[in-house]
Design a protein around this motif. Structure first.
Motif, PDB file in Angstrom:
ATOM      1  N   GLU A 191      74.102  30.506  77.247  1.00 57.78           N
ATOM      2  CA  GLU A 191      75.349  30.463  78.005  1.00 57.78           C
ATOM      3  C   GLU A 191      76.490  29.924  77.167  1.00 57.78           C
ATOM      4  O   GLU A 191      77.647  30.295  77.356  1.00 57.78           O
ATOM      5  CB  GLU A 191      75.159  29.603  79.266  1.00 57.78           C
ATOM      6  N   ALA A 192      76.150  29.054  76.209  1.00 52.09           N
ATOM      7  CA  ALA A 192      77.166  28.535  75.277  1.00 52.09           C
ATOM      8  C   ALA A 192      77.240  29.452  74.069  1.00 52.09           C
ATOM      9  O   ALA A 192      76.219  29.758  73.450  1.00 52.09           O
ATOM     10  CB  ALA A 192      76.827  27.107  74.848  1.00 52.09           C
ATOM     11  N   SER A 193      78.415  29.908  73.720  1.00 53.24           N
ATOM     12  CA  SER A 193      78.568  30.911  72.664  1.00 53.24           C
ATOM     13  C   SER A 193      78.136  30.399  71.294  1.00 53.24           C
ATOM     14  O   SER A 193      77.759  31.185  70.421  1.00 53.24           O
ATOM     15  CB  SER A 193      80.025  31.382  72.600  1.00 53.24           C
ATOM     16  N   HIS A 194      78.174  29.086  71.064  1.00 51.83           N
ATOM     17  CA  HIS A 194      77.848  28.548  69.755  1.00 51.83           C
ATOM     18  C   HIS A 194      76.401  28.057  69.661  1.00 51.83           C
ATOM     19  O   HIS A 194      75.967  27.555  68.630  1.00 51.83           O
ATOM     20  CB  HIS A 194      78.785  27.387  69.408  1.00 51.83           C
ATOM     21  N   LEU A 195      75.633  28.201  70.746  1.00 51.35           N
ATOM     22  CA  LEU A 195      74.245  27.746  70.771  1.00 51.35           C
ATOM     23  C   LEU A 195      73.277  28.927  70.829  1.00 51.35           C
ATOM     24  O   LEU A 195      73.539  29.914  71.531  1.00 51.35           O
ATOM     25  CB  LEU A 195      74.003  26.822  71.968  1.00 51.35           C
ATOM     26  N   PHE A 196      72.157  28.810  70.096  1.00 56.39           N
ATOM     27  CA  PHE A 196      71.146  29.866  70.061  1.00 56.39           C
ATOM     28  C   PHE A 196      69.766  29.244  70.241  1.00 56.39           C
ATOM     29  O   PHE A 196      69.454  28.189  69.685  1.00 56.39           O
ATOM     30  CB  PHE A 196      71.198  30.626  68.742  1.00 56.39           C
ATOM     31  N   LYS A 197      68.945  29.916  71.043  1.00 53.47           N
ATOM     32  CA  LYS A 197      67.558  29.473  71.278  1.00 53.47           C
ATOM     33  C   LYS A 197      66.683  29.972  70.117  1.00 53.47           C
ATOM     34  O   LYS A 197      66.759  31.136  69.717  1.00 53.47           O
ATOM     35  CB  LYS A 197      67.058  30.044  72.609  1.00 53.47           C
ATOM     36  N   LEU A 198      65.816  29.100  69.571  1.00 49.78           N
ATOM     37  CA  LEU A 198      64.969  29.431  68.421  1.00 49.78           C
ATOM     38  C   LEU A 198      63.501  29.192  68.734  1.00 49.78           C
ATOM     39  O   LEU A 198      63.158  28.278  69.502  1.00 49.78           O
ATOM     40  CB  LEU A 198      65.341  28.577  67.199  1.00 49.78           C
ATOM     41  N   GLU A 199      62.642  29.997  68.128  1.00 51.50           N
ATOM     42  CA  GLU A 199      61.207  29.744  68.092  1.00 51.50           C
ATOM     43  C   GLU A 199      60.748  29.954  66.659  1.00 51.50           C
ATOM     44  O   GLU A 199      61.144  30.929  66.013  1.00 51.50           O
ATOM     45  CB  GLU A 199      60.447  30.686  69.031  1.00 51.50           C
ATOM     46  N   GLY A 200      59.945  29.045  66.164  1.00 54.83           N
ATOM     47  CA  GLY A 200      59.532  29.168  64.770  1.00 54.83           C
ATOM     48  C   GLY A 200      58.265  28.397  64.463  1.00 54.83           C
ATOM     49  O   GLY A 200      57.675  27.747  65.329  1.00 54.83           O
ATOM     50  N   LEU A 201      57.869  28.483  63.203  1.00 50.84           N
ATOM     51  CA  LEU A 201      56.658  27.833  62.718  1.00 50.84           C
ATOM     52  C   LEU A 201      56.998  27.097  61.426  1.00 50.84           C
ATOM     53  O   LEU A 201      57.600  27.669  60.518  1.00 50.84           O
ATOM     54  CB  LEU A 201      55.561  28.868  62.456  1.00 50.84           C
ATOM     55  N   VAL A 202      56.640  25.820  61.339  1.00 54.11           N
ATOM     56  CA  VAL A 202      56.831  25.023  60.144  1.00 54.11           C
ATOM     57  C   VAL A 202      55.464  24.692  59.573  1.00 54.11           C
ATOM     58  O   VAL A 202      54.609  24.168  60.299  1.00 54.11           O
ATOM     59  CB  VAL A 202      57.620  23.722  60.432  1.00 54.11           C
ATOM     60  N   LYS A 234      54.114  24.679  65.810  1.00 56.02           N
ATOM     61  CA  LYS A 234      54.825  25.715  66.570  1.00 56.02           C
ATOM     62  C   LYS A 234      55.935  25.028  67.343  1.00 56.02           C
ATOM     63  O   LYS A 234      55.687  24.104  68.118  1.00 56.02           O
ATOM     64  CB  LYS A 234      53.876  26.420  67.511  1.00 56.02           C
ATOM     65  N   LEU A 235      57.192  25.484  67.127  1.00 53.37           N
ATOM     66  CA  LEU A 235      58.365  24.755  67.630  1.00 53.37           C
ATOM     67  C   LEU A 235      59.300  25.649  68.446  1.00 53.37           C
ATOM     68  O   LEU A 235      59.361  26.866  68.208  1.00 53.37           O
ATOM     69  CB  LEU A 235      59.145  24.156  66.434  1.00 53.37           C
ATOM     70  N   GLU A 236      60.028  25.026  69.347  1.00 53.85           N
ATOM     71  CA  GLU A 236      61.071  25.689  70.123  1.00 53.85           C
ATOM     72  C   GLU A 236      62.267  24.759  70.206  1.00 53.85           C
ATOM     73  O   GLU A 236      62.111  23.531  70.290  1.00 53.85           O
ATOM     74  CB  GLU A 236      60.589  26.033  71.527  1.00 53.85           C
ATOM     75  N   GLY A 237      63.455  25.340  70.169  1.00 50.76           N
ATOM     76  CA  GLY A 237      64.639  24.501  70.267  1.00 50.76           C
ATOM     77  C   GLY A 237      65.917  25.304  70.180  1.00 50.76           C
ATOM     78  O   GLY A 237      65.933  26.516  70.461  1.00 50.76           O
ATOM     79  N   PHE A 238      66.990  24.629  69.732  1.00 47.88           N
ATOM     80  CA  PHE A 238      68.302  25.255  69.701  1.00 47.88           C
ATOM     81  C   PHE A 238      69.007  24.966  68.381  1.00 47.88           C
ATOM     82  O   PHE A 238      68.783  23.938  67.734  1.00 47.88           O
ATOM     83  CB  PHE A 238      69.156  24.724  70.861  1.00 47.88           C
ATOM     84  N   TRP A 239      69.890  25.908  67.993  1.00 47.53           N
ATOM     85  CA  TRP A 239      70.746  25.771  66.814  1.00 47.53           C
ATOM     86  C   TRP A 239      72.205  25.843  67.240  1.00 47.53           C
ATOM     87  O   TRP A 239      72.604  26.749  67.976  1.00 47.53           O
ATOM     88  CB  TRP A 239      70.446  26.891  65.806  1.00 47.53           C
ATOM     89  N   SER A 240      72.975  24.877  66.755  1.00 44.11           N
ATOM     90  CA  SER A 240      74.408  24.866  67.029  1.00 44.11           C
ATOM     91  C   SER A 240      75.133  25.452  65.827  1.00 44.11           C
ATOM     92  O   SER A 240      75.133  24.867  64.744  1.00 44.11           O
ATOM     93  CB  SER A 240      74.892  23.436  67.299  1.00 44.11           C
ATOM     94  N   GLY A 283      76.172  23.040  62.823  1.00 49.75           N
ATOM     95  CA  GLY A 283      75.166  23.258  61.790  1.00 49.75           C
ATOM     96  C   GLY A 283      73.887  22.468  62.000  1.00 49.75           C
ATOM     97  O   GLY A 283      73.128  22.243  61.056  1.00 49.75           O
ATOM     98  N   LYS A 284      73.626  22.061  63.244  1.00 46.48           N
ATOM     99  CA  LYS A 284      72.450  21.261  63.534  1.00 46.48           C
ATOM    100  C   LYS A 284      71.388  22.085  64.261  1.00 46.48           C
ATOM    101  O   LYS A 284      71.707  22.983  65.034  1.00 46.48           O
ATOM    102  CB  LYS A 284      72.829  20.043  64.372  1.00 46.48           C
ATOM    103  N   VAL A 285      70.136  21.738  64.005  1.00 45.48           N
ATOM    104  CA  VAL A 285      69.002  22.374  64.667  1.00 45.48           C
ATOM    105  C   VAL A 285      68.099  21.272  65.199  1.00 45.48           C
ATOM    106  O   VAL A 285      67.842  20.269  64.509  1.00 45.48           O
ATOM    107  CB  VAL A 285      68.195  23.270  63.698  1.00 45.48           C
ATOM    108  N   CYS A 286      67.601  21.440  66.404  1.00 46.68           N
ATOM    109  CA  CYS A 286      66.618  20.511  66.955  1.00 46.68           C
ATOM    110  C   CYS A 286      65.553  21.318  67.683  1.00 46.68           C
ATOM    111  O   CYS A 286      65.878  22.191  68.509  1.00 46.68           O
ATOM    112  CB  CYS A 286      67.271  19.507  67.905  1.00 46.68           C
ATOM    113  N   MET A 287      64.286  21.044  67.362  1.00 45.00           N
ATOM    114  CA  MET A 287      63.167  21.766  67.944  1.00 45.00           C
ATOM    115  C   MET A 287      62.039  20.783  68.234  1.00 45.00           C
ATOM    116  O   MET A 287      61.840  19.804  67.512  1.00 45.00           O
ATOM    117  CB  MET A 287      62.671  22.864  66.990  1.00 45.00           C
TER     118      MET A 287
END
Length: 880
Positions: free
Chosen positions: A90-101, A135-141, A145-149
Motif C-alpha cells: 500500500e505504501a509506494s516506497h515499501l516492498f514485501k520480500l521473501e528470501g533465503l540467507v 528462510k526470511l520474510e520482511g520489507f524493503w524501504s 535503503g533499509k531491509v528488515c526480515m
C-alpha cells in the motif's frame, strides 16, 4: 551460482515448507516495525530489488553455531531472493520480500598433493562444508535503503541434533542505484535468549551491490597514469567480442598472481597497499571480477585480495580479512591494450560493520598480455601495482610487480611471438653430440602430442623429484597445450607434413623449439647439499625455460635452459641462471621393448661457482600417439575376444545342462567342489562387474583412452555378456551357491588360478567313485571350458611380445589382477589344464583308476560279497 549451494537451496526450500508459515508466525511488528514499517502487500509482483536474485558477501560472528568460525574471522555468505515473491504494498516506497540467507563455512580440511600433467603440483582439498540457512520474510524501504526480515533456520550440532533457530535480519544502504562507495551492511541477530541452546551471537555482514551500478573512477588523469610507467609496453590486442575478465579462462588466470617486491622491501612498511600489522608482506594477489560490462571501454568491477596462502585463491579457504581486500573499477585501454584499475580501501571494518565505508582510492593497477615471449620471459600476464601518492603521504607504497607463468590458463590472442636468443650456443652443443644409432627409424614430429611428457628426476642416482615438460613454441608457431590429441594436424606418423607456418632450422628434420619444464621435489628432507639443484627451495616447483634444436630424424633435443633462482634480498623475486644445458633422446616410434625417453639437465658453470648444481638424470615413459593407437586397437581386439570367450562359456555350460537332462543318473557323480569353484569364480566378479557398471562416473575420463568413445560401450557389452555367462554357471550350480564377502576381491588372482584347475575335484571324485566308462561330463563342457581358461594365457604371451606395457586399467581381457600372468605361468597353467582334460577323458573312456600307478589300484578295488551272505550289493573296500 555454486552447484553445491544451488542443491542446498533447492532442498532447503522443498523440505522446509513449514518455514513459509512459521516465518509469518514470528511477529514482524515486534522485531522490525521500528526499523522498516509494516505495509499490507498487494498481489502485484515486481523484480526491482537492487541486490539481484543471488548475492554473495562476507560475514563475521555466529560463534555458537557449530562451524561458523570463532567469531573473529570473516567468511563468505550468500543471499538468495525469490523474484516472484517481491510484492508491492500500500505504501509506494515499501516492498514485501521473501528470501533465503545461507552462511557457509568449512568443518574439516585434508589436503593431498597430486602429481599431474601441469606446471605445478596440485593440492586437492578433501573436506565438507557446513551451510546454515534461514528462510526470511520482511520489507524493503526504497527511500531509506533499509531491509528488515524475520524468519527461521536450522543447523545440526556436532552430535547430529537438529536445532531450530529464530532470527531477525537487518540491512542498510540498499538503494536503487550504487557506485564504488556503496556498501550494503547489516546484521543477523538471534531472537532466542542467551541461555537457550538455539541462541547464537550476532552475525555481521557486508556486500557490494551489483544492480544499477554507476562507474565513477574512469578519468582522464587515471587513464594517463595507466599509460606510463616502468611497464608501459604494448600488450596483445584481444578480440572485443570475446573480451571478458569474468570469463572462466581469464578469471582463473588472474586468480593467483605472485607479487614481486623491490630489493629494499623486507618489511610491510611502505611496501604494501594493505595493513601490514602482521609483519609479513603478502606474496599473492587475486584479481577477481565481480561484474563485467561490454559497453564503451569494457568496464569491470573488481576485488583485489592479498594473501600468503596460495590455496586461498582456489576457494579452499573461505576465511577472509576485509583489511586485505580492495574494491575497484577497471577498464580496457584499446590503444595500449592494457587493463587499468583504480582500487579503494575498505575502512572502518571491525566486529561491528557500523561505520564501514569505501575510501582512499589511491591504488593503481596495470595488467597486460605480453605480445613477445623469450627464454627469459614466458609470462602470459604481467603487471604492476602502485600508489599515486607521494613518498611522504600516508598510504604510499613502492611499486609491486606481478606475473602469471601459467600459459595454459590464458586465451592467447593473435600476434603472439617468440624471440630465440640462445640458438647459437645450442647449435654448438648439438654438433658436439655423437651421432644417433639406428638411422632410418621414425621419431616424433616436432609439433605433436609426443613432445610433452611427465618424467622422473634422479640426482646422484637417487630419485628426488618428478617433472613435466612441454613445448612453448615450435619455430614461430605457438604449441597449443589444448590441442586435440589425435587430430590429423598433430599426428605422430613420420609421413605426415608439419602444420603450416613451421619453418625448419637448416634441413627438413631440424626445428627451432622452446620448452617449459617444471620440477617438483618429492621431499625436502635430505636436500641439504648446497650443490643440489633443489637446495634452499620450497615445496613448490622449480621452473626452467629452454630453447634449442630438435632433430626429428634422430630424435635428439638439445637446448639451453634458464632456471629461476630466488633473490636473497627481495621477497618472491627471482633472477635467472641461463648457464644450463638440457638434452633429451627420444626412442623410435612404435617402440615396444620398454625403451624410455632419456635426458639430462647440467650446469655449465665451474664447481666452485655458487650457482653450480649436480647433474640431473631424467627419464620418461613413451606414450607415443602411434603406440596409443596400437593399444587402442589391442583394446578393441580384447573386447571381441572377451565377448567370444564369454559367449562360449555360456554355450558349454548349456551343453552340460543338456547332457545332465538326458542322463540324470550321472548327477550324483558330479563334483560339488567343482561346481562351487565355477560358481564362486563366476559370481564374485559378476557382483563386482555389476557394481562397477552401475557406479561408473562419466566425469572420470582418462586422457589417454578417452578418445575411443565406443570402447566404453563395448566394455559395458563385455560386462553384460560376462554377467550372462556367470549367471548360467550359477543356474548350473543350483542350490550350492553362497555369496562370498566382498573382501575376497583382494584374492582375485588366486581365484583365477583355482578356476584354472576346476577339473581337479572331479578327477579326485572319479577315483574314489571308481567309475567305469561313464560319461559324467560332456566332452564339450570340460574340453570347451578348459579352452576358455587356457585362451587368456595364450593371448597374454602374444600381447607381451607385441605390445608395450600399459597401465592395468587398460586391460579388458586377461587382466593380471584376475589371474596369474607371466611367461612362466602362461606356460604352466595351460599345460596343467590340458593335462587335467586328458585325465578326465581317460577316466571316462576306460576307468577312473587308469591314471593311477599299479600299486595304488588295489587300494580302490571292489570285492564281490559271498553268495551265502544273501547280499547282492557291492561294497567298496580300501586300504586307507
Amino acid at each position: 551460482m555454486d552447484p553445491l549451494l544451488s542443491v542446498i537451496v533447492f532442498l532447503f526450500t522443498f523440505l522446509s515448507i513449514k518455514f513459509a508459515c512459521s516465518a509469518s508466525e514470528l511477529s514482524y511488528n515486534n522485531h522490525c516495525n521500528s526499523f522498516v514499517s509494516y505495509s499490507t502487500p498487494s498481489n502485484k509482483r515486481v523484480n526491482t530489488f537492487p541486490l539481484g536474485d543471488t548475492h554473495n558477501g562476507y560475514f563475521q560472528g555466529g560463534k555458537k553455531i557449530t562451524g561458523l568460525g570463532n567469531g573473529e574471522t570473516w567468511s563468505q555468505f550468500s543471499f538468495y531472493l525469490q523474484p516472484r515473491r517481491i510484492q508491492t504494498t500500500e505504501a509506494s516506497h515499501l516492498f514485501k520480500l521473501e528470501g533465503l540467507v545461507s552462511f557457509r563455512s568449512t568443518l574439516a580440511w585434508n589436503f593431498t598433493y597430486v602429481q599431474s600433467r601441469s606446471h605445478r603440483s596440485r593440492r586437492i582439498r578433501h573436506g565438507s562444508d557446513l551451510v546454515t540457512s534461514f528462510k526470511l520474510e520482511g520489507f524493503w524501504s526504497e527511500s531509506s535503503g533499509k531491509v528488515c526480515m524475520v524468519g527461521r533456520g536450522t543447523y545440526f550440532s556436532e552430535k547430529g541434533e537438529s536445532i531450530g533457530l529464530e532470527a531477525v535480519f537487518k540491512l542498510n544502504n540498499v538503494f536503487s542505484s550504487s557506485n564504488i562507495s556503496s556498501m550494503v551492511i547489516g546484521k543477523l541477530e538471534s531472537l532466542s535468549s542467551e541461555n537457550d541452546k538455539s541462541y547464537f551471537e550476532p552475525i555481521s555482514v557486508f556486500m557490494f551491490p551489483k544492480e544499477a551500478y554507476k562507474y565513477t573512477l574512469d578519468s582522464t588523469e587515471a587513464d594517463k597514469e595507466c599509460s606510463s610507467g616502468i611497464d608501459a609496453e604494448q600488450g596483445l590486442s584481444l578480440d572485443s567480442n570475446s573480451l571478458s575478465f569474468c570469463s572462466y579462462s581469464i578469471s582463473r588466470a588472474i586468480a593467483m598472481l605472485p607479487l614481486e617486491y623491490s630489493d629494499e622491501c623486507n618489511s610491510p612498511k611502505n611496501c604494501t597497499p594493505i595493513d601490514g600489522s602482521s609483519g609479513q608482506l603478502p606474496t599473492l594477489m587475486s584479481l577477481k571480477a565481480i561484474q563485467c560490462s561490454h559497453s564503451q571501454k569494457h568496464t569491470m568491477r573488481v576485488l583485489l585480495e592479498f594473501s600468503n596462502n596460495s590455496y586461498y585463491y582456489y576457494g579452499m579457504n573461505q576465511e577472509k580479512n576485509p583489511q586485505n581486500i580492495l574494491v575497484g573499477e577497471g577498464w580496457w585501454n584499446k590503444k595500449s591494450n592494457v587493463l587499468c584499475v583504480v582500487a579503494c580501501h575498505i575502512k572502518g571494518i571491525s566486529s561491528s560493520v557500523d561505520g564501514t565505508r569505501v575510501d582512499d582510492c589511491s591504488v593503481r593497477l596495470r595488467l597486460r598480455f605480453p605480445s613477445t615471449w623469450s627464454i627469459k620471459n614466458t609470462s602470459s600476464i604481467v603487471g604492476e601495482i602502485w600508489s599515486n601518492k607521494t613518498a611522504n603521504e600516508q598510504g604510499y607504497f613502492k611499486r609491486i610487480k606481478f606475473r602469471n607463468d601459467e600459459a595454459r590458463l590464458v586465451v592467447v590472442g593473435h600476434g603472439l611471438e617468440y624471440e630465440y636468443s640462445q640458438l647459437e650456443i645450442a647449435n654448438k652443443s648439438c654438433h658436439n653430440q655423437k651421432p644417433v644409432e639406428g638411422q632410418g627409424k621414425s621419431y616424433p614430429e616436432a609439433y605433436s602430442y609426443d613432445m610433452r611428457f611427465d618424467m622422473s628426476v634422479r640426482e646422484s642416482r637417487k630419485r628426488v623429484a618428478w617433472g613435466y615438460s612441454a613445448p612453448l613454441f615450435v619455430a614461430d608457431k605457438f604449441y597449443d597445450l589444448g590441442m586435440p590429441m589425435f587430430s590429423d594436424s598433430v599426428s605422430s606418423f613420420s609421413d605426415q607434413v608439419p602444420p603450416p607456418d613451421i619453418h625448419n632450422n637448416n634441413t627438413g628434420s631440424l626445428f627451432n623449439i622452446s620448452y617449459k619444464i617444471s620440477l617438483t621435489p618429492l621431499s625436502l628432507s635430505g636436500i641439504d647439499d648446497k650443490n643440489s639443484f633443489f637446495s634452499n627451495k620450497s615445496f613448490e616447483s622449480v621452473k626452467l625455460t629452454a630453447e634449442g634444436i630438435y632433430d626429428a630424424q634422430g630424435g635428439t633435443l638439445c637446448m639451453v635452459g634458464c632456471r629461476e633462482v630466488s633473490s636473497k634480498n627481495a621477497i618472491n623475486t627471482y633472477s635467472l641462471d641461463c648457464e644450463i644445458m638440457v638434452n633429451f633422446q627420444f626412442p623410435p616410434l612404435g617402440t615396444t621393448n620398454g625403451r624410455r625417453i632419456r635426458g639430462s639437465i647440467e650446469s655449465t658453470r665451474k664447481k666452485s661457482d655458487p650457482l653450480y648444481f649436480k647433474p640431473l638424470d631424467l627419464s620418461a615413459s613413451t606414450n607415443y600417439v602411434i603406440s596409443l593407437r596400437r593399444n587402442a586397437w589391442r583394446m578393441d581386439m580384447e573386447v571381441i575376444i572377451a565377448l567370444i570367450s564369454t559367449t562360449l562359456a555360456c554355450v558349454f555350460v548349456g551343453l552340460q545342462l543338456y547332457h545332465v537332462k538326458r542322463n540324470p543318473d550321472v548327477l550324483p557323480f558330479i563334483s560339488i567342489m567343482m561346481m562351487s569353484i565355477l560358481t564362486f569364480g563366476y559370481m564374485i566378479p559378476l557382483v563386482l562387474n555389476l557394481e562397477a557398471l552401475l557406479s561408473q562416473n562419466p566425469n572420470n575420463k582418462n586422457i589417454v583412452y578417452g578418445f575411443v568413445g565406443w570402447l566404453e560401450v563395448n566394455e559395458i557389452a563385455v560386462r553384460l555378456t560376462t554377467m550372462k555367462g556367470r549367471a548360467s554357471a550359477s543356474i548350473y550350480a543350483g542350490g550350492y551357491y553362497n555369496r562370498e564377502p566382498s573382501s575376497w576381491e583382494n584374492f582375485k588372482s588366486y581365484g583365477g588360478l583355482v578356476m584354472d584347475g576346476f577339473l581337479l575335484p572331479q578327477i579326485i571324485l572319479n577315483i574314489f567313485s571308481n567309475i567305469k566308462r561313464a560319461q559324467i561330463l560332456s566332452c564339450s563342457f570340460y574340453i570347451g571350458t578348459t579352452f576358455v581358461r587356457v585362451l587368456p594365457h595364450a593371448y597374454d604371451l602374444y600381447r607381451a611380445h607385441n605390445y608395450a606395457e600399459v597401465d592395468n586399467f587398460a586391460y579388458l581381457y586377461a587382466d593380471p589382477d584376475t589371474d596369474f600372468y607371466s611367461t612362466a605361468w602362461d606356460i604352466v597353467i595351460p599345460l596343467g589344464g590340458i593335462l587335467f582334460t586328458i585325465i578326465v577323458y581317460l577316466q571316462q573312456r576306460f576307468d577312473a583308476l587308469c591314471v593311477m600307478p599299479q600299486r595304488f589300484k588295489g587300494s580302490f578295488a571292489y570285492d564281490k560279497v559271498p553268495a551265502e551272505t544273501e547280499l547282492e550289493g557291492e561294497v567298496q573296500t580300501t586300504n586307507m
